[in-house]
Design a protein around this motif. Structure first.
Motif, PDB file in Angstrom:
ATOM      1  N   GLN A   1       0.761 -21.720  32.281  1.00  0.00           N
ATOM      2  CA  GLN A   1       1.885 -22.045  31.405  1.00  0.00           C
ATOM      3  C   GLN A   1       1.507 -23.163  30.440  1.00  0.00           C
ATOM      4  OE1 GLN A   1       4.600 -22.417  34.944  1.00  0.00           O
ATOM      5  NE2 GLN A   1       6.070 -21.429  33.605  1.00  0.00           N
ATOM      6  N   CYS A   2       0.733 -24.122  30.925  1.00  0.00           N
ATOM      7  CA  CYS A   2       0.276 -25.212  30.067  1.00  0.00           C
ATOM      8  C   CYS A   2      -0.658 -24.689  28.977  1.00  0.00           C
ATOM      9  CB  CYS A   2      -0.423 -26.271  30.916  1.00  0.00           C
ATOM     10  SG  CYS A   2      -1.067 -27.670  29.964  1.00  0.00           S
ATOM     11  N   ILE A   3      -1.572 -23.794  29.349  1.00  0.00           N
ATOM     12  CA  ILE A   3      -2.508 -23.224  28.374  1.00  0.00           C
ATOM     13  C   ILE A   3      -1.751 -22.455  27.293  1.00  0.00           C
ATOM     14  CG2 ILE A   3      -4.334 -21.508  28.075  1.00  0.00           C
ATOM     15  CD1 ILE A   3      -5.384 -22.325  30.832  1.00  0.00           C
ATOM     16  N   VAL A   4      -0.766 -21.671  27.701  1.00  0.00           N
ATOM     17  CA  VAL A   4       0.023 -20.900  26.734  1.00  0.00           C
ATOM     18  C   VAL A   4       0.760 -21.837  25.777  1.00  0.00           C
ATOM     19  CG1 VAL A   4       1.993 -19.343  26.479  1.00  0.00           C
ATOM     20  CG2 VAL A   4       0.276 -18.904  28.248  1.00  0.00           C
ATOM     21  N   ALA A   5       1.339 -22.912  26.319  1.00  0.00           N
ATOM     22  CA  ALA A   5       2.063 -23.866  25.471  1.00  0.00           C
ATOM     23  C   ALA A   5       1.120 -24.540  24.477  1.00  0.00           C
ATOM     24  CB  ALA A   5       2.756 -24.909  26.344  1.00  0.00           C
ATOM     25  N   GLN A   6      -0.076 -24.921  24.939  1.00  0.00           N
ATOM     26  CA  GLN A   6      -1.046 -25.546  24.045  1.00  0.00           C
ATOM     27  C   GLN A   6      -1.505 -24.567  22.968  1.00  0.00           C
ATOM     28  OE1 GLN A   6      -2.219 -28.811  24.046  1.00  0.00           O
ATOM     29  NE2 GLN A   6      -0.553 -29.138  25.503  1.00  0.00           N
TER      30      GLN A   6
ATOM     31  N   GLN B   1      -0.710 -23.048  11.244  1.00  0.00           N
ATOM     32  CA  GLN B   1       0.220 -22.454  10.290  1.00  0.00           C
ATOM     33  C   GLN B   1       0.781 -23.519   9.349  1.00  0.00           C
ATOM     34  OE1 GLN B   1       0.875 -19.321   9.768  1.00  0.00           O
ATOM     35  NE2 GLN B   1       2.467 -19.652   8.230  1.00  0.00           N
ATOM     36  N   ASN B   2       1.127 -24.680   9.910  1.00  0.00           N
ATOM     37  CA  ASN B   2       1.635 -25.771   9.076  1.00  0.00           C
ATOM     38  C   ASN B   2       0.582 -26.243   8.086  1.00  0.00           C
ATOM     39  OD1 ASN B   2       3.999 -25.637  10.540  1.00  0.00           O
ATOM     40  ND2 ASN B   2       3.507 -27.372  11.862  1.00  0.00           N
TER      41      ASN B   2
ATOM     42  N   LEU C   1       5.146 -31.090  31.403  1.00  0.00           N
ATOM     43  CA  LEU C   1       3.861 -30.408  31.269  1.00  0.00           C
ATOM     44  C   LEU C   1       3.771 -29.645  29.957  1.00  0.00           C
ATOM     45  CD1 LEU C   1       1.149 -29.407  32.449  1.00  0.00           C
ATOM     46  CD2 LEU C   1       2.433 -27.567  33.557  1.00  0.00           C
ATOM     47  N   LEU C   2       4.877 -29.046  29.536  1.00  0.00           N
ATOM     48  CA  LEU C   2       4.870 -28.204  28.341  1.00  0.00           C
ATOM     49  C   LEU C   2       5.102 -28.995  27.059  1.00  0.00           C
ATOM     50  CD1 LEU C   2       6.838 -25.090  29.673  1.00  0.00           C
ATOM     51  CD2 LEU C   2       4.379 -25.546  29.712  1.00  0.00           C
ATOM     52  N   GLU C   3       5.314 -30.308  27.178  1.00  0.00           N
ATOM     53  CA  GLU C   3       5.471 -31.129  25.982  1.00  0.00           C
ATOM     54  C   GLU C   3       4.146 -31.203  25.220  1.00  0.00           C
ATOM     55  OE1 GLU C   3       6.878 -34.964  27.048  1.00  0.00           O
ATOM     56  OE2 GLU C   3       8.930 -34.309  27.465  1.00  0.00           O
ATOM     57  N   THR C   4       4.242 -31.164  23.900  1.00  0.00           N
ATOM     58  CA  THR C   4       3.052 -31.293  23.056  1.00  0.00           C
ATOM     59  C   THR C   4       3.339 -32.299  21.954  1.00  0.00           C
ATOM     60  OG1 THR C   4       3.846 -29.396  21.771  1.00  0.00           O
ATOM     61  CG2 THR C   4       2.188 -28.958  23.459  1.00  0.00           C
ATOM     62  N   PRO C   5       2.320 -33.101  21.603  1.00  0.00           N
ATOM     63  CA  PRO C   5       0.999 -33.167  22.243  1.00  0.00           C
ATOM     64  C   PRO C   5       1.041 -33.980  23.534  1.00  0.00           C
ATOM     65  CG  PRO C   5       1.120 -34.771  20.487  1.00  0.00           C
ATOM     66  CD  PRO C   5       2.427 -34.011  20.448  1.00  0.00           C
TER      67      PRO C   5
ATOM     68  N   TRP D   1       1.141 -24.305  20.355  1.00  0.00           N
ATOM     69  CA  TRP D   1       1.193 -25.539  19.572  1.00  0.00           C
ATOM     70  C   TRP D   1       0.065 -25.585  18.541  1.00  0.00           C
ATOM     71  CZ3 TRP D   1      -2.032 -30.163  20.330  1.00  0.00           C
ATOM     72  CH2 TRP D   1      -1.631 -31.225  19.526  1.00  0.00           C
ATOM     73  N   ILE D   2      -1.147 -25.200  18.964  1.00  0.00           N
ATOM     74  CA  ILE D   2      -2.290 -25.205  18.045  1.00  0.00           C
ATOM     75  C   ILE D   2      -2.082 -24.193  16.920  1.00  0.00           C
ATOM     76  CG2 ILE D   2      -4.757 -24.680  17.856  1.00  0.00           C
ATOM     77  CD1 ILE D   2      -5.078 -25.805  20.694  1.00  0.00           C
TER      78      ILE D   2
END
Length: 217
Positions: A143-148, A157-158, A114-118, A151-152
């Motif tokens: 938890q999924c929302i926080v991980a996304q 930042q990148n 679930l926490l894998e992105t993307p 990631w965004i």
């Protein structure tokens, strides 16, 4: 006469007990074994469940795992069969503990996925449903929302760092070109001053406007 008859009957009773005691004992053992086998046959899916869970996890059949787990919980907690009551046998307890161990590992596996992105929205909804059905601790959706979100932010930042690097490379190329032109005396002093001013503005964090229409004299 009566006493002699009583003694004969007592001896006959003792002889009968001796003859049939072993037979009756074997019958009791056979009945106990038969009852145990009936229980194993009736609830054989529980004893096969740890292996079935492992196989279905490897195949990705999470719905099957969840359905079997719910069935096992219902059976193990509410059955009236003595071997599965509160005084559960050591064997049954070990089997159910093994089931819980595998389910806990499945919860961790699903949370990691679930926490894998993307990841796609379809997969996210699917893993959240699985974790909810398995009564996973916490709030998988949050938890999924926080991980996304993390990631965004990292993507932004990148992107920022890549842009700054490109701009620095561009400025360095301008400086290099200016230096070469200066050495060849091909660039008027006004253009050199403008370029140096832009470099200073960029390094100071101020907006830079580059006039590409500057001509050499």
């Amino acid at each position: 006469m009566t006493q002699r008859l009583e003694k004969v009957l007592n001896r006959a009773s003792e002889t009968a007990d001796t003859l049939f005691q072993e037979v009756l004992g074997r019958k009791d053992k056979a009945d106990s074994t038969r009852n145990a086998l009936n229980v194993l046959q009736r609830f054989k899916f529980l004893f096969n469940l740890p292996l079935n869970i492992e196989r279905n996890i490897q195949k990705g059949d999470y719905d099957v795992v969840i359905n079997d787990y719910e069935k096992a919980k219902s059976l193990f907690g509410n059955t009236e069969v003595p071997v599965f009551k509160k005084e559960r046998s050591a064997c049954a307890f070990v089997v159910y503990s093994e089931v819980e161990t595998r389910i806990e590992a499945l919860r961790k596996l699903l949370l990691d996925k679930l926490l894998e992105t993307p990841s796609t929205l379809h997969d996210q909804k699917r893993y959240i449903r699985y974790l909810s059905d398995l009564h996973a601790p916490g709030d998988p959706a949050w938890q999924c929302i926080v991980a996304q979100h993390k990631w965004i932010l990292q993507l932004m930042q990148n992107c920022k760092e890549d842009f700054i690097k490109e701009q620095k490379d561009y400025i360095n190329n301008l400086i290099k070109t200016e230096k070469e032109k200066k050495e060849r005396s091909l660039v008027p002093s006004s253009v050199r001053e403008e370029l140096l001013h832009n470099v200073y503005q960029f390094l100071s964090g101020n907006p830079v406007v580059v006039d590409f229409n500057l001509t050499t004299g």
